[in-house]
Design an enzyme around this catalytic site. Structure first.
Site, short mmCIF file in Angstrom:
data_model
loop_
_atom_site.label_atom_id
_atom_site.label_comp_id
_atom_site.label_asym_id
_atom_site.label_seq_id
_atom_site.Cartn_x
_atom_site.Cartn_y
_atom_site.Cartn_z
N GLU A 46 0.63 -1.45 0.01
CA GLU A 46 0.07 0.04 -0.18
C GLU A 46 0.84 1.15 -0.05
OE1 GLU A 46 -2.91 -0.78 3.20
OE2 GLU A 46 -3.90 -2.23 1.87
N GLU A 57 -1.48 -10.37 -5.96
CA GLU A 57 -1.52 -11.26 -7.24
C GLU A 57 -0.76 -10.68 -8.34
OE1 GLU A 57 -3.81 -10.34 -5.47
OE2 GLU A 57 -5.59 -11.27 -5.83
N1 THU Z 1 -5.81 -6.75 -2.31
C1 THU Z 1 -5.13 -7.60 -2.95
O1 THU Z 1 -3.94 -7.64 -2.50
N2 THU Z 1 -5.67 -8.57 -3.67
C2 THU Z 1 -6.99 -8.77 -4.00
O2 THU Z 1 -7.31 -9.46 -4.93
C3 THU Z 1 -7.94 -7.85 -3.33
C4 THU Z 1 -7.30 -6.80 -2.65
C5 THU Z 1 -5.38 -5.97 -1.28
C6 THU Z 1 -5.38 -4.47 -1.81
C7 THU Z 1 -5.38 -3.72 -0.73
O3 THU Z 1 -3.84 -3.50 -0.23
C8 THU Z 1 -6.08 -4.40 0.28
O4 THU Z 1 -6.06 -5.77 -0.17
C9 THU Z 1 -7.49 -4.22 0.64
O5 THU Z 1 -8.34 -3.71 -0.52
#
Ligand code: THU
Length: 132
Positions: A46, A57
């Site tokens: 993030e 992913e």
């Molecule tokens: N997130 C992922 O890493 N993969 C996904 O398929 C769904 C969402 C992460 C993005 C963000 O850092 C957190 O989950 C909340 O949305």
């Protein structure tokens, strides 16, 4: 369940621990298996500029591509979710670029697992043939 899929889930689980998520606190891990047996892992990363977060992913798949691997057997994703962690639409599109038949192994920390092909999760995806 194939033995290699279990290994992939374990790799995703380990990568999840490295997630950088000071804002959402929602940690995700991913692992992608190449046709020649390599595994690349990723975690979500993030940013204080929230919209710049990158999903686990896509980190895993971009690591693989940038190291020269472009053909994949399967990809696993894991989160601390009630149901097996489902990949976001953007990640489905990115995975589908490299094969509609790639099995997506969705998992959670409780051990629930669901496997679906990317073409089932993103039907009628936009792809390279649409550009011709
Ligand atoms: N997130 C992922 O890493 N993969 C996904 O398929 C769904 C969402 C992460 C993005 C963000 O850092 C957190 O989950 C909340 O949305």
């Amino acid at each position: 369940m194939k033995k290699e899929y279990m290994k992939l889930i374990k790799g995703a689980e380990k990568a999840r621990k490295k997630a950088y998520t000071p804002y959402s606190k929602f940690k995700v891990g991913a692992a992608i298996l190449t046709v020649d047996g390599k595994i690349f892992t990723g975690c979500n990363i993030e940013n204080a500029s929230f919209g710049l977060a990158v999903c686990a992913e896509r980190v895993a798949i971009f690591k693989a591509i940038s190291e020269g691997s472009t053909k994949f057997e399967a990809i696993a994703v894991i989160g601390d979710t009630d149901k097996p962690c489902s990949p976001c639409g953007a990640c489905r599109q990115v995975i589908s670029e490299f094969g509609e038949d790639i099995p997506l192994i969705m998992a959670n920390l409780k051990g629930d697992i669901k496997i679906k092909k990317i073409k089932k999760l993103l039907p009628e995806a936009f792809g390279k043939n649409d550009l011709l």
